[in-house]
Design a protein around this motif. Structure first.
Motif, short mmCIF file in Angstrom:
data_model
loop_
_atom_site.label_atom_id
_atom_site.label_comp_id
_atom_site.label_asym_id
_atom_site.label_seq_id
_atom_site.Cartn_x
_atom_site.Cartn_y
_atom_site.Cartn_z
N THR B 61 -92.19 13.97 -19.37
CA THR B 61 -93.15 12.95 -19.82
C THR B 61 -93.89 12.33 -18.63
O THR B 61 -95.08 12.03 -18.72
CB THR B 61 -92.45 11.82 -20.60
OG1 THR B 61 -91.35 11.33 -19.82
CG2 THR B 61 -91.93 12.31 -21.94
N MET B 84 -102.34 4.67 -24.21
CA MET B 84 -101.76 4.17 -25.45
C MET B 84 -102.71 4.31 -26.64
O MET B 84 -102.28 4.49 -27.77
CB MET B 84 -101.40 2.68 -25.30
CG MET B 84 -100.30 2.40 -24.31
SD MET B 84 -98.78 3.24 -24.70
CE MET B 84 -98.31 2.40 -26.19
N TRP B 91 -99.49 7.49 -26.79
CA TRP B 91 -98.54 6.42 -27.15
C TRP B 91 -97.12 6.96 -27.19
O TRP B 91 -96.19 6.32 -26.72
CB TRP B 91 -98.92 5.81 -28.50
CG TRP B 91 -98.91 6.80 -29.63
CD1 TRP B 91 -99.95 7.59 -30.02
CD2 TRP B 91 -97.81 7.16 -30.47
NE1 TRP B 91 -99.57 8.40 -31.06
CE2 TRP B 91 -98.26 8.16 -31.37
CE3 TRP B 91 -96.48 6.72 -30.56
CZ2 TRP B 91 -97.43 8.74 -32.32
CZ3 TRP B 91 -95.66 7.29 -31.52
CH2 TRP B 91 -96.13 8.29 -32.40
N LEU B 92 -96.97 8.15 -27.77
CA LEU B 92 -95.63 8.72 -27.91
C LEU B 92 -95.04 9.03 -26.54
O LEU B 92 -93.90 8.69 -26.23
CB LEU B 92 -95.72 9.99 -28.76
CG LEU B 92 -94.40 10.76 -28.91
CD1 LEU B 92 -93.40 9.94 -29.70
CD2 LEU B 92 -94.64 12.10 -29.59
N ARG B 94 -95.85 7.86 -23.60
CA ARG B 94 -95.54 6.70 -22.78
C ARG B 94 -94.32 5.94 -23.32
O ARG B 94 -93.47 5.50 -22.54
CB ARG B 94 -96.73 5.74 -22.71
CG ARG B 94 -96.35 4.49 -21.96
CD ARG B 94 -97.47 3.60 -21.56
NE ARG B 94 -96.90 2.40 -20.96
CZ ARG B 94 -96.76 1.26 -21.62
NH1 ARG B 94 -97.16 1.12 -22.86
NH2 ARG B 94 -96.21 0.23 -21.01
N TYR B 95 -94.23 5.81 -24.64
CA TYR B 95 -93.07 5.12 -25.19
C TYR B 95 -91.77 5.89 -24.90
O TYR B 95 -90.73 5.29 -24.66
CB TYR B 95 -93.23 4.90 -26.69
CG TYR B 95 -94.03 3.66 -27.06
CD1 TYR B 95 -94.05 2.56 -26.19
CD2 TYR B 95 -94.72 3.57 -28.25
CE1 TYR B 95 -94.78 1.42 -26.53
CE2 TYR B 95 -95.44 2.43 -28.59
CZ TYR B 95 -95.47 1.36 -27.72
OH TYR B 95 -96.17 0.23 -28.05
N ALA B 98 -91.07 5.17 -21.14
CA ALA B 98 -90.64 3.79 -20.87
C ALA B 98 -89.25 3.53 -21.45
O ALA B 98 -88.37 3.01 -20.77
CB ALA B 98 -91.66 2.80 -21.44
N ASN B 99 -89.05 3.92 -22.72
CA ASN B 99 -87.73 3.74 -23.31
C ASN B 99 -86.73 4.72 -22.72
O ASN B 99 -85.53 4.44 -22.67
CB ASN B 99 -87.80 3.89 -24.83
CG ASN B 99 -88.40 2.67 -25.48
OD1 ASN B 99 -87.77 1.64 -25.58
ND2 ASN B 99 -89.65 2.78 -25.89
N VAL B 261 -87.84 4.44 -29.76
CA VAL B 261 -89.21 4.92 -29.55
C VAL B 261 -90.06 4.66 -30.80
O VAL B 261 -91.20 4.22 -30.69
CB VAL B 261 -89.20 6.42 -29.20
CG1 VAL B 261 -90.62 7.00 -29.25
CG2 VAL B 261 -88.60 6.63 -27.82
N PRO B 265 -90.36 0.07 -29.99
CA PRO B 265 -90.67 0.60 -28.66
C PRO B 265 -90.81 -0.46 -27.58
O PRO B 265 -90.70 -0.15 -26.40
CB PRO B 265 -91.99 1.34 -28.88
CG PRO B 265 -92.59 0.73 -30.09
CD PRO B 265 -91.44 0.34 -30.97
N ASN B 266 -91.08 -1.72 -27.97
CA ASN B 266 -91.25 -2.76 -26.96
C ASN B 266 -90.08 -3.73 -26.90
O ASN B 266 -90.14 -4.72 -26.19
CB ASN B 266 -92.54 -3.53 -27.22
CG ASN B 266 -93.76 -2.67 -26.94
OD1 ASN B 266 -93.90 -2.13 -25.84
ND2 ASN B 266 -94.62 -2.49 -27.93
N TYR B 274 -97.97 -6.94 -20.71
CA TYR B 274 -99.23 -6.56 -21.36
C TYR B 274 -100.37 -7.50 -20.94
O TYR B 274 -101.43 -7.49 -21.54
CB TYR B 274 -99.06 -6.52 -22.88
CG TYR B 274 -98.33 -5.27 -23.32
CD1 TYR B 274 -98.98 -4.03 -23.27
CD2 TYR B 274 -97.02 -5.30 -23.76
CE1 TYR B 274 -98.34 -2.87 -23.65
CE2 TYR B 274 -96.36 -4.14 -24.15
CZ TYR B 274 -97.02 -2.92 -24.09
OH TYR B 274 -96.39 -1.76 -24.47
#
Lengths: 181, 429
Positions: B61, B84, B91-92, B94-95, B98-99, B261, B265-266, B274
């Motif tokens: 990723t 995003m 979005w997928l 990056r999430y 990050a996760n 995810v 996700p946040n 943000y």
């Protein structure tokens, strides 16, 4: 090391120290070469010429009203310009130096005759956060990150920060204009 | 194990031809198919495989994100937002990335606690353990630099605080800080070099992982009984037994991963990130990512700036020397009735430190009233953290060596197969 090296066909009677000398000389040259090559690779991470050449900032003190502060950006960091009230100045001047963690008189932190204007680098001396104006136990600044309290002279009074907020080099160009840096 | 003879027999002509030139299929076969695995491994042992999956997910990723990310102070934040909103499936990806960092740390903590409980660090596995510690340290550095890249408020001020830790070193700290930041503040040069290193370090981690597995295959795996493999009865082949067990662990782990995810996700991030980075305003409540919170708590527990930094790095350094702090003759805490309770307390203390790291130091854990001047009296987070920090270090430096000498361990089974048979007999009643 100095034993005769039969396997390599060393002529009997040859001085073995000559081979030692070659090892040491080659080793030293290799270490020197690595050092010379490493120096630019390490040094490139230091501030580049354009970063070092960052211009000094000029500021018109007329923009600050009494009891307030203005934050400007200087060398990538915030700079506090605070117009202190007579009460705040008196508070700062009345503090005994023996009470301070980083003793410095208020008079040494401002220009004579311009005691109302306090100019500081707005970067907490603990870990570099930006302290909040007017908060904390001493009416100066409070750092939200790890709880350092600064007084109305920007001196550290309580919390983990070791030093007072730094006073940058600056000079008065006119009565209301300063040049910082 | 090193004395395990290779049983690989190349069948096709191509395999024979390759085996004589580069026996790579043989290496894979001997390491992951016919490799003898202790037959009593439980599900805590699946986290090694889970971690390799985590590393792969992060690298894949990450490489994709770099195709769209712009490492510039004016564009980094917007390029992440573009990923995003506009990049197909951005979005997928990056999430997941990050996760994925959080899931990676969750798995590594389980993996480390498992090693601690079953004594996997004890001789002859010291080098294996230290390589794991190096991987953990590299993970922290990589995760920190990755968190800076979106250039939000938390990214920026996190970078300011963490780089300033270096400035706490007396005399040489200042010049090193400037060298590290590439200027007098965290700015474009800092972002650029963090991006470079964030791309590099995962591959360094992959290299150390290979050493970690190599060292593992030299000494053989530890197991819940903590006794070495003695005969063929003690082992099963890696495939299918360990591969299938690892496979189930990985699937369950990926289900948990997907919950984060796709549904929250946040949840593990911070809203302030943000907000685009602003050097003139520090967020009111600055916290690192959850997996750094225990170490952050230790940093804040010490009132002196430099000693706080020393304590924080010391908390990681002490893990490296663990093999020489444990004096017990018995490896697995399954047979250490006293030590296992100190271990349970230690896990709770680590969780407690994480909790404290996320709170404001002067806030109250509980108060028993207020003083005359109106300030509440009770236990605040600083003092709770200090207590927990004390236990953290005491666990390694006092409890570990002392209990090892004092404790009367339970009888240790003579072999892995005997331990299993005794277990079965107990279950039958």
């Amino acid at each position: 090391m100095s034993e005769p090296e039969k396997d390599h066909g060393t002529v009997v009677g040859e001085d073995p120290n000559r081979r030692d000398f070659i090892y040491i000389a080659a080793g030293a040259a290799a270490v020197g070469a690595v050092g010379v090559i490493a120096a630019p690779l390490v040094s490139q991470m230091n501030p580049a010429a354009d970063t070092l050449a960052m211009a000094s900032a000029e500021f018109d003190l007329g923009k600050v009203s009494e009891g307030m502060q203005v934050v400007i950006k200087w060398r990538g960091k915030p700079l506090f310009v605070r117009y202190r009230t007579p009460k705040e100045i008196k508070e700062a001047e009345d503090v005994k130096l023996s009470e301070l963690k980083d003793p410095q008189a208020d008079a040494d932190r401002v220009k004579k005759g311009k005691e109302q204007y306090l100019i500081l680098v707005g970067s907490c001396t603990h870990l570099g956060c930006v302290p909040t104006f007017g908060a904390g136990d001493f009416g100066g600044w409070f750092c939200p990150c790890h709880g350092s309290h600064y007084d109305t002279s920007g001196r550290i009074r309580k919390g983990p920060a070791p030093l007072n907020l730094a006073v940058p080099e600056y000079e008065y160009l006119s009565d209301t204009k300063v040049k910082i840096g | 194990m090193s004395d395990h003879p290779s049983t690989y027999e190349p069948k096709t002509g191509v395999e024979k031809w390759l085996d004589q030139r580069l026996p790579i299929v043989r290496l894979a076969y001997d390491s992951f198919v016919d490799y003898p695995t202790p037959r009593n491994l439980n599900y805590w042992w699946t986290f090694g495989g889970i971690l390799s999956v985590c590393l792969m997910i992060q690298i894949i990723t990450g490489i994709i994100l770099v195709m769209h990310y712009v490492p510039h102070v004016d564009m980094a934040f917007n390029s992440v937002e573009r990923i995003m909103r506009d990049v197909n499936y951005g979005w997928l990806i990056r999430y997941v990335h990050a996760n994925g960092a959080s899931m990676f740390f969750f798995a590594v903590f389980v993996h480390m606690f498992r090693g601690l409980y079953y004594g996997s660090y004890k001789a002859p596995r010291e080098v294996l353990w230290i390589l794991g510690c190096i991987i953990f340290f590299l993970m922290i550095a990589t995760a920190f630099m990755g968190y800076v890249l979106p250039w939000g408020q938390m990214s920026f001020h996190g970078a300011v605080v963490i780089t300033n830790l270096i400035g706490a070193i007396p005399v040489i700290g200042g010049p090193i800080l400037t060298w590290l930041q590439g200027g007098f503040a965290v700015d474009q040069p800092t972002l650029n070099r963090f991006f470079s290193l964030h791309y590099l370090l995962p591959f360094v981690i992959a290299g150390v992982v290979i050493l970690h597995i190599w060292a593992l295959h030299v000494t053989g795996q530890n197991n819940p009984a903590g006794v070495e493999i003695k005969s063929k009865e003690d082992t099963v082949p890696f495939t299918p037994y360990a591969t299938v067990k690892d496979g189930l662990g990985i699937i369950l782990f990926l289900m948990l991963f997907s919950v984060f995810v796709f549904f929250m996700p946040n949840a593990l991030g911070h809203a302030d990130n943000y907000i685009p980075a602003n050097p003139l305003v520090t967020p009111a409540h600055i916290v690192p990512e959850w997996y750094m919170l225990p170490f952050y708590a230790i940093l804040r527990a010490v009132p002196d700036k430099f000693l706080g930094v020393v304590a924080m790095f010391g908390a990681i350094a002490v893990i490296f020397v663990l093999p020489w702090l444990d004096t017990s003759k018995v490896r697995s805490m399954r047979y250490r009735p006293v030590m296992r309770w100190f271990f349970v307390i230690f896990v709770v203390v680590c969780l407690g430190l994480g909790w404290c790291g996320g709170q404001l130091p002067d806030d109250m854990v509980f108060s028993i009233g207020t003083s005359a001047s109106g300030t509440p009296i009770g236990l605040n987070y600083v003092w709770l953290t200090r207590g927990l920090t004390l236990y953290y270090f005491a666990f390694f430096l006092i409890i570990m060596p002392w209990i090892g000498l004092k404790e009367d361990p339970l009888p240790v089974p003579a072999s892995i197969s005997e331990a299993i048979l005794a277990d079965h007999a107990k279950k039958k009643g």
